[in-house]
Write an enzyme that holds these catalytic residues in place. Structure first.
Site, PDB file in Angstrom:
ATOM      1  CD  GLU A 268      21.598  18.158  15.839  1.00  0.00           C
ATOM      2  OE1 GLU A 268      22.290  17.710  14.921  1.00  0.00           O
ATOM      3  OE2 GLU A 268      20.353  18.283  15.758  1.00  0.00           O
TER       4      GLU A 268
ATOM      5  CE  LYS B 279      21.769  24.835  19.791  1.00  0.00           C
ATOM      6  NZ  LYS B 279      22.481  23.618  19.838  1.00  0.00           N
TER       7      LYS B 279
ATOM      8  NE  ARG C 108      -1.720  36.555  21.041  1.00  0.00           N
ATOM      9  CZ  ARG C 108      -2.199  37.598  21.685  1.00  0.00           C
ATOM     10  NH1 ARG C 108      -2.110  38.795  21.155  1.00  0.00           N
ATOM     11  NH2 ARG C 108      -2.759  37.466  22.865  1.00  0.00           N
TER      12      ARG C 108
ATOM     13  CB  SER D  85      11.654  22.944  36.350  1.00  0.00           C
ATOM     14  OG  SER D  85      12.434  24.004  35.840  1.00  0.00           O
TER      15      SER D  85
ATOM     16  N   GLY E 144      14.645  24.483  38.063  1.00  0.00           N
ATOM     17  CA  GLY E 144      15.628  25.273  37.292  1.00  0.00           C
ATOM     18  C   GLY E 144      16.084  24.466  36.100  1.00  0.00           C
TER      19      GLY E 144
ATOM     20  CB  CYS F  93      22.341  23.705  25.293  1.00  0.00           C
ATOM     21  SG  CYS F  93      23.011  22.378  24.303  1.00  0.00           S
TER      22      CYS F  93
ATOM     23  NE  ARG G 107      27.071  17.547  28.812  1.00  0.00           N
ATOM     24  CZ  ARG G 107      27.209  17.563  27.491  1.00  0.00           C
ATOM     25  NH1 ARG G 107      28.194  18.243  26.940  1.00  0.00           N
ATOM     26  NH2 ARG G 107      26.358  16.931  26.712  1.00  0.00           N
TER      27      ARG G 107
HETATM   28  C1  UDX Z   1      18.254  22.195  24.495  1.00  0.00           C
HETATM   29  C2  UDX Z   1      17.400  22.657  23.309  1.00  0.00           C
HETATM   30  O1  UDX Z   1      16.027  22.314  23.548  1.00  0.00           O
HETATM   31  C3  UDX Z   1      17.901  22.027  22.026  1.00  0.00           C
HETATM   32  O2  UDX Z   1      17.158  22.529  20.923  1.00  0.00           O
HETATM   33  C4  UDX Z   1      19.365  22.358  21.860  1.00  0.00           C
HETATM   34  O3  UDX Z   1      19.879  21.742  20.708  1.00  0.00           O
HETATM   35  C5  UDX Z   1      20.167  21.921  23.081  1.00  0.00           C
HETATM   36  O4  UDX Z   1      19.617  22.504  24.244  1.00  0.00           O
HETATM   37  P1  UDX Z   1      18.411  19.973  26.009  1.00  0.00           P
HETATM   38  O5  UDX Z   1      19.477  20.694  26.772  1.00  0.00           O
HETATM   39  O6  UDX Z   1      18.665  18.563  25.631  1.00  0.00           O
HETATM   40  O7  UDX Z   1      18.094  20.769  24.645  1.00  0.00           O
HETATM   41  O8  UDX Z   1      17.082  19.954  26.904  1.00  0.00           O
HETATM   42  P2  UDX Z   1      15.644  20.699  26.969  1.00  0.00           P
HETATM   43  O9  UDX Z   1      14.574  19.680  26.813  1.00  0.00           O
HETATM   44  O10 UDX Z   1      15.567  21.894  26.088  1.00  0.00           O
HETATM   45  O11 UDX Z   1      15.576  21.149  28.497  1.00  0.00           O
HETATM   46  C6  UDX Z   1      16.553  22.023  29.096  1.00  0.00           C
HETATM   47  C7  UDX Z   1      16.256  22.200  30.583  1.00  0.00           C
HETATM   48  O12 UDX Z   1      15.095  23.004  30.795  1.00  0.00           O
HETATM   49  C8  UDX Z   1      16.022  20.899  31.336  1.00  0.00           C
HETATM   50  O13 UDX Z   1      16.665  20.953  32.589  1.00  0.00           O
HETATM   51  C9  UDX Z   1      14.516  20.858  31.476  1.00  0.00           C
HETATM   52  O14 UDX Z   1      14.085  20.052  32.549  1.00  0.00           O
HETATM   53  C10 UDX Z   1      14.220  22.339  31.675  1.00  0.00           C
HETATM   54  N1  UDX Z   1      12.824  22.688  31.333  1.00  0.00           N
HETATM   55  C11 UDX Z   1      12.361  22.508  30.059  1.00  0.00           C
HETATM   56  C12 UDX Z   1      11.990  23.199  32.304  1.00  0.00           C
HETATM   57  O15 UDX Z   1      12.401  23.371  33.460  1.00  0.00           O
HETATM   58  N2  UDX Z   1      10.707  23.517  31.960  1.00  0.00           N
HETATM   59  C13 UDX Z   1      10.213  23.344  30.692  1.00  0.00           C
HETATM   60  O16 UDX Z   1       9.027  23.653  30.478  1.00  0.00           O
HETATM   61  C14 UDX Z   1      11.066  22.824  29.729  1.00  0.00           C
END
Ligand code: UDX
Length: 451
Positions: free
Chosen positions: A144, A204, A244, A253, A255, A260, A330
């Site tokens: 997923e 994945k 690219r 951020s 962090g 995931c 989480r």
């Molecule tokens: C992620 C993957 O994007 C998704 O494809 C996979 O199936 C599951 O893991 P998710 O954990 O829901 O999804 O969140 P995502 O939007 O990817 O963000 C992950 C973390 O990175 C968040 O804490 C977010 O705030 C942080 N982040 C994301 C940043 O700090 N900076 C960014 O530019 C993008």
């Protein structure tokens, strides 16, 4: 599954769980009681529930009836024994496979939907094949890629769907086609990719590792920007406009969090190490080390700005979820920042639009159980305060830490908040969401990542 049911009205989808409370919530008349908050989800459930989407605790009956079974249980990082703290815990996947083996009376396609390390399909296969009741199984991997907060849209408009299976046998190919046909109800064929099972499982893990690596790269630069006077947003814009590289996942951020990224990278590191690829393991582990550094740096910046102690001080947290538009916490950066501040005896006052107090407490209790944090249960009881009103959370606070980029934070009356805070008032912004100029004009001292 709700989206599959929505898009394929002729397919009966039954979601089963052994937890009766959870199933009752999924069946609740009041759609605001669904266990997961996700924009657009309740509309999808409203459309399909009772028509061809059902929620039940009768796991055996659902197994018997189904032609295709998705295993979608959680695969947390192991907290015990071999691979502790790194490897994925496949306990729940194994239990599912054993239950299918015990109950099934006709041929099934079993789809692994949970994010699993390479070669898990083999373990599922060996469990299923060794029961000897003549039932034939096809095992597919269908990871997923949806991200929380945008899950429904990610599913409706998926960039790609990966289906891993056995090309070499006609039954294997037929199983892959059966699953591909489900997605073809709403996605163009060219976005449905068929690979071998191992490629699909590994894609994945590594797609998440690449995304997390980008966040850690820009976060590493944010530290450099703070020392040198460069603005990390400007740097990110310049980097991201190289087509690219591209603009996404370059927001500095506090962090990354979520269920995931950390788990999948640790898993990747564990797999590499198990295969004797020490340098490759160290390379990916550095992404996690950088992420831990960023969370700690944010917390320590608060302490040093507040004259090197936060003991007895009120620190307001706006946001606890790991990102906006989800109630998932989480691995949220907020809990690590809270824990470091509580170790320094801060009083933490939290407001989050969707996360419950009980959830925040259990997040912190999870940290107390891990070796790196020394806060105690009684500290959590005494120093954690949860508010349902952001203005009460921030009243008389010494500083405000913005831990999640919820849109509603931009709509607050910041002048009022400023007037009711301890002076001087500080804002620590890990997610760059507020209008810095206006806040400065009121008198806030702003600490933004990378500035
Ligand atoms: C992620 C993957 O994007 C998704 O494809 C996979 O199936 C599951 O893991 P998710 O954990 O829901 O999804 O969140 P995502 O939007 O990817 O963000 C992950 C973390 O990175 C968040 O804490 C977010 O705030 C942080 N982040 C994301 C940043 O700090 N900076 C960014 O530019 C993008």
């Amino acid at each position: 599954m709700a989206v599959i049911a929505q898009k394929c009205p002729k397919i009966k989808v039954t979601v089963v769980d052994i937890n009766p409370k959870r199933i009752a919530d999924w069946n609740d008349e009041d759609l605001d009681k669904l266990p997961i908050y996700e924009p657009g989800l309740k509309e999808v459930v409203a459309e399909a529930r009772g028509r061809n989407l059902f929620f039940s605790t009768d796991v055996d009956a659902a197994i018997k009836e189904a032609q295709m079974i998705f295993i979608s249980v959680n695969t947390p990082t192991k907290t015990y024994g071999k691979g502790k703290g790194m490897a994925a815990d496949l306990k729940y996947v194994e239990l599912c496979a054993r239950q299918i083996a015990a109950v099934a009376t006709d041929d099934k396609i079993v789809v692994e939907k949970s994010t699993l390390p390479v070669r898990t399909a083999q373990a599922i296969r060996s469990i299923l094949d060794n029961v000897g009741n003549g039932v034939k199984y096809q095992i597919l991997s269908n990871p997923e890629f949806l991200a929380e907060g945008t899950a429904i849209d990610d599913l409706h408009n998926a960039d790609r769907v990966l289906i891993g299976g056995d090309h070499h046998t006609s039954e294997g190919q037929a199983a892959m086609d059966a699953l591909a046909n489900i997605y073809a109800h709403w996605l163009p064929k060219e976005r449905i990719l068929q690979t071998n099972v191992w490629s699909s499982e590994l894609s994945k893990l590594t797609a998440n590792a690449f995304l997390a690596q980008r966040v850690s790269s820009i976060n590493a630069l944010s530290a450099l920007c703070e020392k040198t006077g460069a603005d990390v947003e400007e740097v990110a814009r310049a980097i991201g406009s190289d087509s690219r590289i591209g603009p996404k996942f370059l927001k500095a951020s506090v962090g990354f969090g979520g269920s995931c990224f950390q788990k999948d990278i640790l898993n990747l590191v564990y797999i590499c190490r198990s295969l004797g690829l020490q340098e490759v393991a160290d390379y990916w582990e550095q992404v996690i080390i950088m992420n831990d550094y960023q969370k700690r740096r944010f917390a320590e910046n608060i302490i040093s700005t507040l004259y090197n102690t936060v003991s007895g001080k009120k620190i307001a947290f706006l946001g606890w979820a790991f990102k906006k538009d989800t109630n998932d916490t989480r691995e949220t950066a907020a809990m690590y920042v809270a824990s470091i501040l509580m170790e320094d005896n801060a009083e933490i006052h939290i407001y989050d639009p969707k996360v419950t107090k009980q959830q925040m407490i259990s997040d912190l209790e999870y940290l107390t159980a891990s070796q790196h944090h020394s806060i105690t249960t009684s500290q959590i009881k005494e120093q954690l305060h949860v508010h349902s009103d952001p203005y009460l959370a921030t009243e008389n606070a010494h500083s405000i830490a913005l831990l999640t980029e919820w849109d509603e934070f931009k709509t607050y009356d910041w002048q009022l908040i400023y007037d009711e805070m301890m002076k001087p008032a500080f804002v620590f912004d890990g997610r760059n969401i507020l209008n810095a100029k206006e806040l400065k004009a009121i008198g806030f001292k702003l600490y933004q990542i990378g500035k």
